[in-house]
Design a protein around this motif. Structure first.
Motif: not given
Lengths: 370, 360, 310
Positions: C108, C112, C115-118, C216, C218-219
């Motif tokens: 995690s 940081q 997030n939100g990167i493809k 994607q 995400t944590d």
């Protein structure tokens, strides 16, 4: 070359000193991590280890330490008996949930009757819930030779679904205008588990944890069953010659650990948590496995390990709130502390030696699970 | 008053002394309790984005504090108590499960204000509740779904059978059916708020069943990622945040949780000393429910969606306007009547036309 | 073909993809356990693989290098486990669980900003016209390379354990480390190798989640897949091909229950969502009660540390 040499008996000095060494090492390694994250390492370490015990609000947090450690210790002691005998119940989380659900269901069925007998009956129901959920892997193991690791673990997920069904369905608060979650037990005296002395954190679950520690200690030291458990773990064949019935032992150990986990769930749901909700379980059943081994499967050790674990949760949380650390950093820090605690443990059983030429290979086996 | 009570009073008398000391400082402290991490890409991140906006707004005047990943129950109670002891003037607890702990802690700290998101209990004068009318956003999605579906099958990935989610399903379906009477809805219950792989599987199951417009009520962007694999045959919506990385398609619009207007307003009222306990349920009008940019839609559909959005904002359109019957055929709303908030908040039935049962 | 709105061909094709992460991780863990080591840190290694793989893929633009990065990430974390349990003789169960805790936290922190990167897409292997064969084309020739890799890895692990000297050594070490030591095998080194292999496979499994299944970051993206992988190893009774069966069974029922919901089945949803777990238990009960007990045994030295003092 550096080698390890087995001590004839565990070193008393190092057994006591290793936790201290581990904490110091963690402070150094964790401090570096906190520094990399741009925080003052001394401040973070102080917040985690010192403030909950002796800081400004210690009068409140010391009590919370017991609230957090109680279920961990209660579950871990039960698990340790099975682990010693080589019985792998890793589904305590599910047993914890089922204890809470069944115990709560009994209590809520009696609502709103006020009667002194209600709570004791709920306690029994909670223990039964956990016991019953642990009996499934136990019976499957003894009857069909099915591995208890898989069954107990899979049943955690089943229990979670039952919990969700309970909080959105059959245990839902009829006066909660359709929202999930049961009635709150703090509003139902006969079924609630408040602090016994306000401000101390002591509720029946913490009392039960302490009693269980003592009972398990006596059992392992003085009772035949304790001897049988230890023997089965160390030498299963010898145990059989000594008349240990493995089926009975499995059912017994699984049953005890399940019942204690169920009790922990019941005390939690009627006390600190207050109600059945979708996310009622927070991982005590899994953390308790760590606590059990950290305490070297010894009841007194588990007591201390449970308190240390609780301290890192509460102190870590404070560091996170007050100093703006991500909760992930605290999680990583907890992991580090565990690594060091486990790593330096080697010093109590082994001594470090520079290479010495010895006679012939003398082999020793160290029971990983003992 | 028994002995137990006395001791409790004494202990918290002490706490009040501390609370008082904190109040003496002139800087206001606003504190937030989060259920997930601030980078979860969903619910908590939306709250935290709003907090950062508020931080920017107030600058040095207000101190902000937050705690991530706080489990419900005893842990939440402890965290909030610690925050109150630590001098927070207002504490926002941002998950439904914090409802009872929030009220329990509020009872012990009458001088601290508490704001609980998505709940209904205000047992003490220092507790307020707030929520967003997400069903308004679902209505906009519904109209788009009804117009855009070619298979006449639309889908909804649901988390748990709670009023909030059921309200969303009904709003989405009703407004799709209004523009396309042939539309059918498939609901898949994931029984989780967050499990990206499972959410993606749920989207896949819907796609395989012939669904070509999917709305998700879980926390991750996984459904959109799965939808993106269909090369534009299926469309979906951003949830909680804009999810702009899936523009222009498959994400055609989004429901953006924007709590910042509310947070700024409430913190300001604490500074001004005129905070009051109330239940706030804001929607598109107040900006709490943001509708993301419309992308990849034909002009007429876009215009229709915009009209609905603006109508809701202006208060001329209500997503639940009668005549509406319940699934079992009984009457719910008479012709022209709009749904009372109480009915919506406790909604535990499907409207007529939806097949399948709500899990019990 | 259509059964109550569910197309079995599509279902089979989907379950083959859904099963990949747990299959890779379980294969790795199987080898680890065969060597007598119990590493409960699969979840932690998977999520480290998920983030490391994601970072590698995003920065290099190559999904293939992403999987290599994921394997490396999982292996590095497993090295911590190896040092503690093999070097310092720490308890394996506790160390494994600590590894999960540490991995979840560290991933995690590392993630940081991601997030939100493809990530770059892992495309299907171009089989050309083969893909258009009815039924078989969809099931066999429509996947990305990792799906085929997972099957090949199963075969490879089976072959190595069964037919090679290396496999013999691994099994010997796992059954009786004292005897293996007496025969001159380096117990700790063999185990170290197995642990690293297990970490790399778990890491790849995790990378498959963040790069292919849910492209994607995400944590907490693995959301418990590591625990299922551990259960699948037990389910397999430490036999590689049964890992494939177990992973496909579990993945298949998980898919099926969602498909049943999507097509409007009348079975209550609560039971459907419990089904994958209950049916896995049921199948294991049937399998374990029917066979000779000896064939179901875990490696004899599982979970025990070894120390040879000289």
């Amino acid at each position: 070359m550096l080698t390890l040499e087995k001590r004839p008996t565990p070193s008393r000095f190092w057994t006591a000193a290793t936790p201290v060494v581990a904490v110091l090492l963690t402070m150094v390694a964790g401090g570096i991590m906190f520094m990399l994250l741009g925080k003052n390492p001394f401040e973070v370490i102080r917040t985690i280890f010192w403030d909950p015990l002796f800081g400004e609000f210690a009068w409140y947090l010391r009590a919370q330490l017991l609230v957090k450690a109680g279920p961990l210790i209660l579950i871990a002691v039960g698990l340790s008996l099975g682990f010693r005998a080589g019985i792998w119940n890793i589904g305590a989380e599910g047993q914890y949930i089922m204890g809470a659900v069944i115990g709560a269901a009994v209590g809520l069925a009696a609502f709103p009757t006020e009667n002194r007998l209600i709570y004791p009956v709920m306690v029994l129901a909670g223990a039964f819930g956990g016991w019953f959920w642990a009996m499934i892997p136990a019976i499957l193991k003894t009857r069909f030779n099915t591995n208890e690791i898989l069954v107990s673990l899979m049943l955690v997920y089943v229990a979670q679904t039952i919990l969700a069904m309970a909080s959105t369905g059959f245990l839902r608060n009829p006066e909660g205008s359709g929202f999930p979650g049961s009635r709150n037990f703090s509003n139902y005296k006969a079924a609630s588990n408040p602090e016994l002395i306000a401000g101390t954190g002591m509720h029946w679950g913490v009392v039960a944890a302490f009693v269980t520690v003592i009972a398990a200690y006596v059992l392992l030291q003085r009772h035949l069953l304790g001897f049988q458990i230890k023997l089965s773990g160390q030498a299963p064949r010898a145990a059989r010659f000594h008349g240990v019935n493995p089926t009975k032992l499995t059912v017994l150990c699984m049953g005890i650990s399940g019942a204690l986990a169920g009790l922990a769930g019941l005390f939690e749901v009627t006390g600190p948590a207050g109600q059945i909700s979708i996310d009622f379980n927070v991982g005590y059943g899994f953390t308790a496995i760590i606590v059990a081994f950290l305490g070297r499967l010894n009841p007194i050790g588990i007591l201390l390990a449970g308190l240390i674990m609780a301290l890192t949760y509460i102190g870590g949380e404070m560091a996170s709130t007050n100093l703006g650390l991500p909760s992930a950093a605290i999680q990583a820090f907890q992991g580090m502390l565990l690594f060091f605690l486990l790593a330096v443990d080697v010093l109590s059983n082994y001594r470090l030696r520079l290479f010495t030429a010895g006679a012939g290979p003398a082999k020793t086996k160290t029971g990983g699970a003992s | 008053m028994n002995r137990r009570h006395l001791l409790a009073t004494a202990a918290f008398g002490l706490s009040l002394a501390f609370g008082g000391a904190a109040l003496a400082q002139d800087k206001t402290k606003a504190c937030f309790v989060y259920i997930g991490t601030v980078t979860d890409g969903g619910w908590t991140q939306a709250h935290h984005t709003a907090v950062l906006k508020a931080q920017e707004h107030f600058g040095d005047k207000v101190d902000f504090m937050w705690q991530e990943s706080v489990p419900e129950g005893a842990d939440a109670e402890r965290v909030m108590t610690q925050m109150a002891l630590g001098g927070c003037d207002i504490i926002f607890s941002t998950s439904f499960g914090y409802m009872d702990p929030t009220n329990a802690v509020a009872a012990k700290f009458p001088d601290v204000k508490f704001e609980h998101a998505t709940g209904f209990k205000r047992e003490h004068p220092n507790v307020g509740t707030y929520n967003a009318r997400f069903y308004e956003g679902r209505a906009v999605e519904g109209v788009i779904a009804g117009r855009m579906t070619k298979t006449n099958k639309i889908g909804y990935i649901a988390s748990f059978p709670i009023p909030e989610v059921i309200m969303g399903i009904n709003s989405y379906y009703l407004n799709a059916k209004k523009v396309n009477p042939a539309v059918e809805i498939s609901v898949v219950w994931a029984y989780t708020w967050f499990d990206p792989a499972k959410e993606a599987d749920a989207a896949k199951a819907l796609i395989d069943a012939g669904v070509d417009v999917i709305a998700a009520h879980t926390d991750s962007t996984a459904p959109l990622a799965e939808i993106a694999k269909t090369d534009g045959k299926v469309i979906g919506f951003g949830q909680a945040s804009d999810m702009a990385e899936y523009k222009p398609s498959p994400r055609v619009t989004s429901i953006i949780d924007d709590w910042s207007p509310y947070y700024i307003k409430q913190i300001q009222s604490v500074i001004d000393g005129n905070w009051e306990s109330r239940d706030t349920w804001d929607g598109i009008k107040e900006g709490t429910v943001g509708i993301g940019e419309f992308t990849g839609l034909p002009d007429d559909v876009k215009a229709e969606a915009e009209a609905l959005r603006d109508g809701i904002a202006a208060g001329t359109v209500h997503p639940f306007t009668g005549p509406i019957k319940k699934q079992d055929g009984s009457d719910w709303l008479a012709d022209g009547a709009t749904a009372p908030d109480g009915d919506l908040l406790g909604m535990n039935f499907y409207v007529e036309g939806i097949t399948g049962d709500i899990p019990k | 073909m259509d059964f109550g709105g569910i197309n079995p061909v599509v279902l089979i094709a989907s379950l083959m993809v859904a099963a990949v992460p747990i299959m890779l991780a379980a294969l790795g863990e199987l080898v680890v356990e065969k060597s007598g080591v119990l590493n409960l840190g699969v979840e932690g290694m998977m999520i480290m693989g998920a983030i490391c793989g994601f970072m590698a893929a995003v920065h290099t633009g190559s999904p293939f290098l992403g999987f290599i990065g994921g394997a490396a990430g999982g292996a590095v974390l497993s090295l911590v486990f190896a040092v503690l349990t093999q070097g310092l003789l720490a308890n394996q169960v506790a160390t494994g669980l600590a590894l999960t805790l540490f991995g979840l936290g560290l991933s995690s922190l590392m993630g940081q900003g991601y997030n939100g990167i493809k990530p770059p897409l892992t495309g299907a292997v171009p089989f050309g016209p083969l893909r258009d064969i009815p039924v078989l084309g969809r099931i066999l020739f429509s996947h990305d390379w990792v799906v085929y890799f997972s099957i090949a890895a199963t075969a490879l692990v089976w072959w190595v354990l069964k037919a090679t000297r290396l496999g013999l050594v691994i099994r010997a070490v796992g059954e009786n480390h004292d005897a293996a030591h007496a025969l001159g095998y380096k117990v700790q080194r063999v185990r170290l190798g197995c642990i690293l292999f297990g970490g790399a496979m778990a890491g790849m499994g995790g990378a498959y989640i963040s790069l292919a299944r849910v492209p994607q970051w995400t944590d907490g993206i693995t959301a418990g897949a590591g625990w299922i992988a551990l259960a699948i190893v037990v389910f397999s009774s430490w036999k590689p091909w049964r890992i494939l069966i177990g992973a496909y069974l579990f993945g298949g029922i998980s898919q099926l229950q969602l498909s049943l919901q999507a097509s409007g089945s009348k079975i209550p949803v609560g039971y459907l969502s419990m089904a994958p777990y209950l049916i896995t238990i049921l199948v294991l009960v049937i399998m374990s009660s029917g066979r000779a007990k000896a064939s179901l045994k875990a490696p004899a030295a599982l979970g025990q540390n070894f120390h040879a003092s000289r």
